[in-house]
Design a protein around this motif. Structure first.
Motif, PDB file in Angstrom:
ATOM      1  N   ARG A 100      72.751 -33.744  10.743  1.00 35.44           N
ATOM      2  CA  ARG A 100      73.318 -34.373  11.948  1.00 35.44           C
ATOM      3  C   ARG A 100      73.630 -33.301  13.004  1.00 35.44           C
ATOM      4  NH1 ARG A 100      71.240 -38.005  11.287  1.00 35.44           N
ATOM      5  NH2 ARG A 100      71.105 -37.618  13.474  1.00 35.44           N
ATOM      6  N   ASP A 104      71.922 -32.904  16.717  1.00 36.04           N
ATOM      7  CA  ASP A 104      72.787 -32.916  17.910  1.00 36.04           C
ATOM      8  C   ASP A 104      72.557 -31.656  18.752  1.00 36.04           C
ATOM      9  OD1 ASP A 104      73.897 -35.190  16.818  1.00 36.04           O
ATOM     10  OD2 ASP A 104      75.897 -34.348  16.513  1.00 36.04           O
ATOM     11  N   LYS A 109      73.917 -35.376  21.254  1.00 36.07           N
ATOM     12  CA  LYS A 109      74.572 -36.236  20.247  1.00 36.07           C
ATOM     13  C   LYS A 109      74.152 -37.698  20.362  1.00 36.07           C
ATOM     14  CE  LYS A 109      78.730 -36.821  22.976  1.00 36.07           C
ATOM     15  NZ  LYS A 109      80.163 -36.785  23.085  1.00 36.07           N
TER      16      LYS A 109
END
Ligand SMILES: O=C(O)CCC(=O)C(=O)O
Ligand SMILES: [Fe+2]
Length: 290
Positions: A100, A104, A109
């Motif tokens: 993640r 991002d 994001k």
């Protein structure tokens, strides 16, 4: 200020600065900087062998596959798409804080799943044409990075079984190179992951081995305002999405954007199964009550 002067875009869609951020011993800022610089990065031992074994088992038993189709298909590879509708065995991989954070850092994001693919390149498979995965979206080059790909090795990737070819630094090129351009092959052990900028020239290699398969798990992310290559909102049945962790629901496209649905968050609409805003009233009602 001269009105023609260009200002850097200060937007919520800007890549997140992860300089100095370490998650589970992985220097996220370093990985992101490497992708920005050379177009790709390898994260060694991303998943431990037990995890690879259990996901592989689930993929082998729960996920229907098809022979690879389309241009250049030889019948020597098979693939399965739409993995999130078929098994829950890899949910934790999509939600892995390292993945993640890297995504991002590469595309910002506000990102979502583009495609999820399991593929197996079998002995006798020929090399794929070098291509850019972000070529599907006809956006002029150069353009900001909007696609971030990850490929996790289930089998060891070797030159012999067709390890992925990448053309380092080619993510910034604005013209297509000759197919004979120099490339490197990403040899990596089972459990390792290679990530690349969607603008990077690359292609699967030829599997010249006699009997060694090359299975990999491909996850592509894109900036959340683009249409995904596989329409996740339709690909995953609503009943399946309802059972997913909240973060994964957002990642498959149920995130607020524009008017949402009738002014509501798509996740509220999913939960209630009501598309028309329950607070909506007739024009006559508004006139009478305002
Ligand atoms: O086989 C590989 O390693 C890469 C496959 C690929 O780039 C693709 O199908 O777009
Ligand atoms: Fe590709």
């Amino acid at each position: 200020m001269d009105k023609h002067e260009q200002q850097p875009l200060a937007t919520p869609y800007a890549p997140v600065d992860h300089t100095g951020v370490i998650i589970e011993d992985l220097d996220i800022g370093q990985v992101v900087a490497t992708i920005a610089d050379q177009g790709y990065a390898v994260v060694k031992n991303f998943l431990p062998p037990e995890d690879i074994a259990s996901i592989r088992h689930a993929f082998n038993t729960e996920v229907p596959i098809t022979a690879m189709s389309g241009i250049g298909a030889t019948g020597k590879s098979w693939r399965a798409h739409n993995l999130l509708s078929k098994t829950r065995a890899a949910d934790h991989v999509f939600l892995d804080p390292r993945l993640r954070a890297i995504v991002d850092g590469v595309i910002g994001k506000y990102n979502q799943i583009n495609i999820t693919t399991l593929f197996n390149t079998l002995p006798g498979e020929t090399a794929q044409h070098l291509h850019q995965d972000d070529g599907l979206w006809p956006i002029p080059r150069p353009h900001p990075t909007f696609l971030c790909n990850a490929l996790i090795a289930f089998d060891d990737f070797t030159k012999e079984n067709g390890a992925t070819h990448l053309v380092p630094y080619s993510h910034t090129w604005t013209q297509a190179p000759d197919q004979s351009v120099e490339s490197i092959q990403i040899e990596m052990k089972s459990g390792s992951m290679v990530l690349w900028d969607g603008g990077m020239w690359h292609g699967g290699g030829a599997n010249t081995s006699k009997d060694v398969e090359r299975m990999g798990f491909f996850i592509s992310h894109q900036i959340s305002y683009l249409r995904p290559q596989e329409i996740q909102l339709l690909a995953i049945p609503k009943e399946v999405v309802k059972e997913m962790p909240h973060r994964l629901q957002r990642l498959v496209g149920y995130h607020p954007f524009g008017i949402g649905v009738d002014g509501r968050d798509p996740l509220d609409v999913l939960e209630d199964d009501v598309v028309i805003n329950p607070e909506a009233r007739s024009a006559e009602h508004w006139r009478a009550n305002s």
